[in-house]
Design a protein around this motif. Structure first.
Motif, PDB file in Angstrom:
ATOM      1  N   GLY A 199      -3.458  -6.309   5.706  1.00  0.00           N
ATOM      2  CA  GLY A 199      -2.344  -5.132   5.670  1.00  0.00           C
ATOM      3  C   GLY A 199      -2.358  -4.052   4.686  1.00  0.00           C
ATOM      4  N   TYR A 200      -2.896  -4.640   3.322  1.00  0.00           N
ATOM      5  CA  TYR A 200      -2.875  -3.701   2.271  1.00  0.00           C
ATOM      6  C   TYR A 200      -3.940  -2.760   2.260  1.00  0.00           C
ATOM      7  N   LYS A 201      -5.184  -3.027   2.883  1.00  0.00           N
ATOM      8  CA  LYS A 201      -6.250  -2.398   2.995  1.00  0.00           C
ATOM      9  C   LYS A 201      -6.063  -1.055   4.259  1.00  0.00           C
ATOM     10  N   VAL A 202      -5.345  -1.670   5.466  1.00  0.00           N
ATOM     11  CA  VAL A 202      -4.963  -0.937   6.342  1.00  0.00           C
ATOM     12  C   VAL A 202      -3.822   0.055   5.924  1.00  0.00           C
ATOM     13  N   GLY A 203      -2.957  -0.524   5.061  1.00  0.00           N
ATOM     14  CA  GLY A 203      -1.803   0.538   4.850  1.00  0.00           C
ATOM     15  C   GLY A 203      -2.105   1.648   4.017  1.00  0.00           C
ATOM     16  N   THR A 204      -3.414   1.379   3.149  1.00  0.00           N
ATOM     17  CA  THR A 204      -3.829   2.582   2.177  1.00  0.00           C
ATOM     18  C   THR A 204      -4.001   3.740   3.225  1.00  0.00           C
ATOM     19  N   SER A 205      -4.864   3.413   4.269  1.00  0.00           N
ATOM     20  CA  SER A 205      -5.279   4.475   5.264  1.00  0.00           C
ATOM     21  C   SER A 205      -4.097   4.996   5.992  1.00  0.00           C
ATOM     22  N   ILE A 206      -3.088   4.120   6.256  1.00  0.00           N
ATOM     23  CA  ILE A 206      -1.912   4.789   7.114  1.00  0.00           C
ATOM     24  C   ILE A 206      -1.136   5.799   6.048  1.00  0.00           C
ATOM     25  N   ALA A 207      -1.081   5.533   4.800  1.00  0.00           N
ATOM     26  CA  ALA A 207      -0.432   6.454   3.780  1.00  0.00           C
ATOM     27  C   ALA A 207      -1.227   7.593   3.668  1.00  0.00           C
ATOM     28  N   ALA A 234       0.956  -1.081   0.054  1.00  0.00           N
ATOM     29  CA  ALA A 234       0.073  -0.013   0.071  1.00  0.00           C
ATOM     30  C   ALA A 234       0.928   1.331   0.130  1.00  0.00           C
ATOM     31  N   LEU A 235       1.962   1.325   0.648  1.00  0.00           N
ATOM     32  CA  LEU A 235       2.806   2.319   1.097  1.00  0.00           C
ATOM     33  C   LEU A 235       3.489   2.625  -0.399  1.00  0.00           C
ATOM     34  N   GLU A 236       3.979   1.581  -0.974  1.00  0.00           N
ATOM     35  CA  GLU A 236       4.656   1.530  -2.286  1.00  0.00           C
ATOM     36  C   GLU A 236       3.720   2.203  -3.376  1.00  0.00           C
ATOM     37  N   GLU A 237       2.449   1.505  -3.274  1.00  0.00           N
ATOM     38  CA  GLU A 237       1.359   2.090  -4.264  1.00  0.00           C
ATOM     39  C   GLU A 237       1.002   3.723  -4.118  1.00  0.00           C
ATOM     40  N   GLU A 238       0.900   4.133  -2.948  1.00  0.00           N
ATOM     41  CA  GLU A 238       0.773   5.257  -2.627  1.00  0.00           C
ATOM     42  C   GLU A 238       2.047   6.370  -3.349  1.00  0.00           C
ATOM     43  N   ARG A 239       3.237   5.768  -2.831  1.00  0.00           N
ATOM     44  CA  ARG A 239       4.546   6.548  -3.235  1.00  0.00           C
ATOM     45  C   ARG A 239       4.438   6.710  -4.848  1.00  0.00           C
ATOM     46  N   ALA A 240       4.177   5.626  -5.653  1.00  0.00           N
ATOM     47  CA  ALA A 240       4.129   5.565  -6.919  1.00  0.00           C
ATOM     48  C   ALA A 240       3.152   6.495  -7.766  1.00  0.00           C
ATOM     49  N   ASN A 241       2.019   7.000  -6.866  1.00  0.00           N
ATOM     50  CA  ASN A 241       1.190   7.745  -7.326  1.00  0.00           C
ATOM     51  C   ASN A 241       1.362   9.398  -6.690  1.00  0.00           C
ATOM     52  N   GLY A 242       2.782   9.491  -6.325  1.00  0.00           N
ATOM     53  CA  GLY A 242       3.157  10.974  -6.048  1.00  0.00           C
ATOM     54  C   GLY A 242       2.935  11.412  -4.618  1.00  0.00           C
ATOM     55  N   ILE A 243       2.301  10.501  -3.798  1.00  0.00           N
ATOM     56  CA  ILE A 243       2.391  10.836  -2.157  1.00  0.00           C
ATOM     57  C   ILE A 243       3.864  10.884  -1.764  1.00  0.00           C
ATOM     58  N   LEU A 270       0.705   9.263  11.586  1.00  0.00           N
ATOM     59  CA  LEU A 270       0.514   7.819  12.156  1.00  0.00           C
ATOM     60  C   LEU A 270       1.162   6.905  11.862  1.00  0.00           C
ATOM     61  N   ILE A 271       2.226   7.124  10.769  1.00  0.00           N
ATOM     62  CA  ILE A 271       3.450   6.013  10.460  1.00  0.00           C
ATOM     63  C   ILE A 271       4.234   6.087  11.664  1.00  0.00           C
TER      64      ILE A 271
END
Length: 305
Positions: A162-170, A81-90, A177-178
């Protein structure tokens, strides 16, 4: 605006399948880092079309990693989830991703062993063995299928959690929160490690501190024991009442026994803290392991341990 890159269910299933081989390239320096990096490759290929970005991503996932191979799945889910958000510019830096991995792997490792190795596997093994002893072919088949169905299902569903929770963390990075998750997980991990030190680290100092001749009646007088059934019975009865101290005329007290009376496990704790301090000073784990072997062998030859 560029279309958001999203990991599909197929991508995540590919990662979960590879994650079964987490320990395939285990090493003493960074432990499961090779297996972790191998597992996440399908996601990295999907998220980062640019070759340089892929290389950078794989490099940050070659850092130290070690936990129970099954409970590693939720850590992988959060990381995806964190890598996905990073790849989308966060803005999520390498330290944040590695911090979440390290913060979660310690506490989860302490949960995996008692749940899987010490509870679930022995129960299924005992059930399968009891059927096999009666000549039933279902015994080994039951163990094999039940264990693997539970294992694979756990890997997949906890990774998804973990993937669903990780998205909310990001998405809540602005609230820190991290940092809170990492700090809380690290504190819990320290408690678990502290509890396991005495169990897994064993040091015994053998030098004799004192030798005291025991009074008559406080030990078994072997010269009076006959080599008959009655004599053996008498020896067992005396041993039952006197304990191990009654086996010898002299009571020997070692340095380790004195240390245990003061603080049990003190030497093990000090050795663990020393290793942690050396790791903090960037001393290679390989050097520490070799040094422990050398010191242990020399101490044994010198009669210290």
């Amino acid at each position: 605006m560029a279309e958001k890159i999203k990991l599909s269910k197929k991508d995540r299933m590919s990662v979960a399948w590879r994650h079964q081989f987490l320990q395939g390239s285990w090493n003493y320096e960074r432990m499961q880092n090779g297996g972790w990096c191998y597992s996440i490759i399908p996601a990295i290929k999907k998220l980062y079309p640019n070759k340089d970005d892929r290389i950078a991503a794989l490099k940050r996932h070659m850092e130290f990693y070690n936990t129970h191979p099954y409970v590693s799945a939720p850590v992988m889910g959060v990381t995806l989830a964190l890598e996905e958000e990073r790849a989308n510019g966060i803005e999520i830096n390498d330290q944040a991703i590695q911090g979440v991995k390290v913060g979660m792997m310690g506490p989860l490792a302490g949960v995996g062993d008692p749940v899987f190795w010490f509870t679930l596997r022995p129960i299924l093994g005992a059930l399968g063995a009891s059927l096999a002893l009666s000549g039933n072919i279902i015994g080994p088949l039951l163990f094999f299928f039940a264990w693997n169905i539970i294992r694979i299902a756990f890997l997949w569903y906890t990774q998804e959690f973990g993937y669903k929770v990780g998205t909310s963390i990001a998405q809540d990075l602005s609230g820190g929160l991290i940092g809170k998750v990492t700090q809380g997980a690290s504190i819990l991990g320290m408690f678990i490690i502290g509890a396991l030190v005495e169990r897994w680290v064993s040091i015994s100092f053998t030098p004799i501190v004192s030798t005291v001749t025991q009074s008559e009646g406080a030990y078994i007088d072997w010269s009076q024991i006959e080599g008959t059934a009655e004599g053996i019975k008498s020896a067992l009865e005396q041993y039952s009442s006197l304990g191990a101290t009654g086996l010898n005329v002299e009571k020997v007290t070692t340095l380790q026994q004195n240390l245990d009376q003061l603080i049990p496990g003190l030497a093990a704790l000090l050795l663990t803290l020393l290793c942690c301090w050396l790791l903090k000073k960037k001393v290679s784990p390989i050097v520490i392991i070799i040094a422990l072997f050398v010191v242990g062998i020399l101490a044994r030859l010198g009669g210290i341990m």
